[in-house]
Design an enzyme around this catalytic site. Structure first.
Site, PDB file in Angstrom:
ATOM      1  N   ASP A   1       0.803  -1.226   0.000  1.00 33.03           N
ATOM      2  CA  ASP A   1       0.000   0.000   0.000  1.00 33.03           C
ATOM      3  C   ASP A   1       0.840   1.283   0.000  1.00 33.03           C
ATOM      4  O   ASP A   1       0.675   2.141   0.866  1.00 33.03           O
ATOM      5  CB  ASP A   1      -0.949   0.010   1.215  1.00 33.03           C
ATOM      6  CG  ASP A   1      -1.691  -1.301   1.377  1.00 33.03           C
ATOM      7  OD1 ASP A   1      -2.150  -1.839   0.351  1.00 33.03           O
ATOM      8  OD2 ASP A   1      -1.808  -1.791   2.514  1.00 33.03           O
TER       9      ASP A   1
ATOM     10  N   GLU B   1     -11.533  -2.254  -1.955  1.00 34.60           N
ATOM     11  CA  GLU B   1     -10.861  -1.426  -0.956  1.00 34.60           C
ATOM     12  C   GLU B   1      -9.848  -0.508  -1.630  1.00 34.60           C
ATOM     13  O   GLU B   1      -9.807  -0.399  -2.850  1.00 34.60           O
ATOM     14  CB  GLU B   1     -10.180  -2.318   0.090  1.00 34.60           C
ATOM     15  CG  GLU B   1      -9.158  -3.274  -0.490  1.00 34.60           C
ATOM     16  CD  GLU B   1      -8.594  -4.262   0.539  1.00 34.60           C
ATOM     17  OE1 GLU B   1      -9.162  -4.416   1.626  1.00 34.60           O
ATOM     18  OE2 GLU B   1      -7.563  -4.890   0.220  1.00 34.60           O
TER      19      GLU B   1
END
Ligand SMILES: *[C@@H]1O[C@H](CO)[C@@H](O)[C@H](O)[C@H]1NC(C)=O
Length: 302
Positions: free
Chosen positions: A32, A199
């Protein structure tokens, strides 16, 4: 690969994404990734990890770990919620001379999650001031308070987009002074009713079009990862976001941006970086047999 995203009859928008083999960068990076460019041209990158690992680069290719955002550990309340495990998906931005960091913690496998805020004058490890909780979620809420991203629109208005693993992607308005949400009236931007993970939202505005990027399916399982990136567009920040066939993101329709291909597995956890030479898609993926999430960068051709 070319994607065309015709939006409205009067104004077709084309998003062309070239993805040559991503260069294997010199440093394994956590999942991420989110990058900011400082005024002196240095890049600062943060990723998922217990105290938010922080890397620096001058050329975007070679990265050096410079420390953890929180050298003494993440703030206690955030860590407690995570059962002392990783802090997830930090989002770093530089707005009006202040570095802003949103990050989330969650009790693994549950909707007991929260988004937290810190600010800093430099963005460097040890410089962050904890600004406390922005949003929390519990079982039964329509969203999971993870994967926040601060979006600043072309008129300077600030918004937070987040979510969610199980349920959808949500948008709220942010107070520029405090960095907190101005109300609990949220807009649902995308969802996959009854099916699969969505997400890691990221919003980008260009020429009056809003692009919503998300990651779908299963992250972080090495070459077994089914993670991949999808995008939908809208003429309005609050939607409706549509895929390239005009189908609604709220009904689980978003256009495939990048999936596993060749020896690249599970690309996702993306963010964008507006740089002098273009808009970069920054994400992690597994490479060949390696099990570490590796940093990748591709220029997006709008
Ligand atoms: C600024 O832009 C955002 C996003 O398009 C919009 O929601 C908001 O209404 C705008 N604010 C003003 C004052 O125009």
């Amino acid at each position: 690969m070319l994607l065309s995203l015709p939006l409205l009859a009067c104004a077709a928008v084309r998003l062309a994404l070239a993805f040559p083999q991503p260069a294997k960068l010199t440093k394994d990076i956590e999942h991420d990734p989110s990058v900011v460019k400082t005024p002196d041209g240095t890049y600062i990158l943060v990723g998922t990890g217990k105290a938010i690992p922080t890397f620096a680069s001058t050329d975007r290719l070679s990265w050096t770990k410079v420390g953890d955002a929180f050298p003494d550990g993440a703030p206690e309340a955030a860590l407690a919620l995570a059962g002392n495990k990783d802090v997830w998906a930090p989002d770093i931005s530089f707005v009006n001379d202040i570095y802003i960091l949103y990050y989330s913690t969650s009790t693994f496998g549950t909707q007991k999650s929260a988004i937290w805020l810190a600010t800093s004058p430099t963005g460097l490890p040890g410089s962050w001031t904890d600004k406390d909780k922005v949003l929390e979620s519990k079982e039964g809420d329509p969203y999971n308070a993870i994967d926040a991203h601060l979006f600043v629109s072309s008129n300077g208005s600030r918004h937070l987009v987040w979510g969610s693993y199980w349920s959808g992607i949500f948008l709220g308005n942010v107070d520029a002074k405090t960095g907190l949400l101005t109300s609990d009236e949220f807009v649902n931007l995308a969802a996959r009713p009854g099916a699969g993970v969505i997400e890691a939202p990221w919003l980008y505005e260009r020429d009056g079009v809003f692009y919503l990027f998300t990651s779908w399916d299963q992250c972080c399982e090495g070459t077994k990862s089914t993670y991949h990136m999808r995008v939908a567009t809208s003429r309005s920040l609050v939607g409706p976001y549509l895929d390239s066939h005009g189908k609604a993101a709220l009904e689980g329709h978003m256009t495939l941006l990048m999936d596993s291909h060749d020896d690249v597995y599970g690309p996702g956890g993306q963010s964008l970086l507006d740089d002098d030479d273009g808009v970069l898609l920054v994400y992690h993926r597994y490479f060949g047999t390696g099990s570490t999430g590796l940093l990748s960068l591709n220029v997006l051709d709008f």
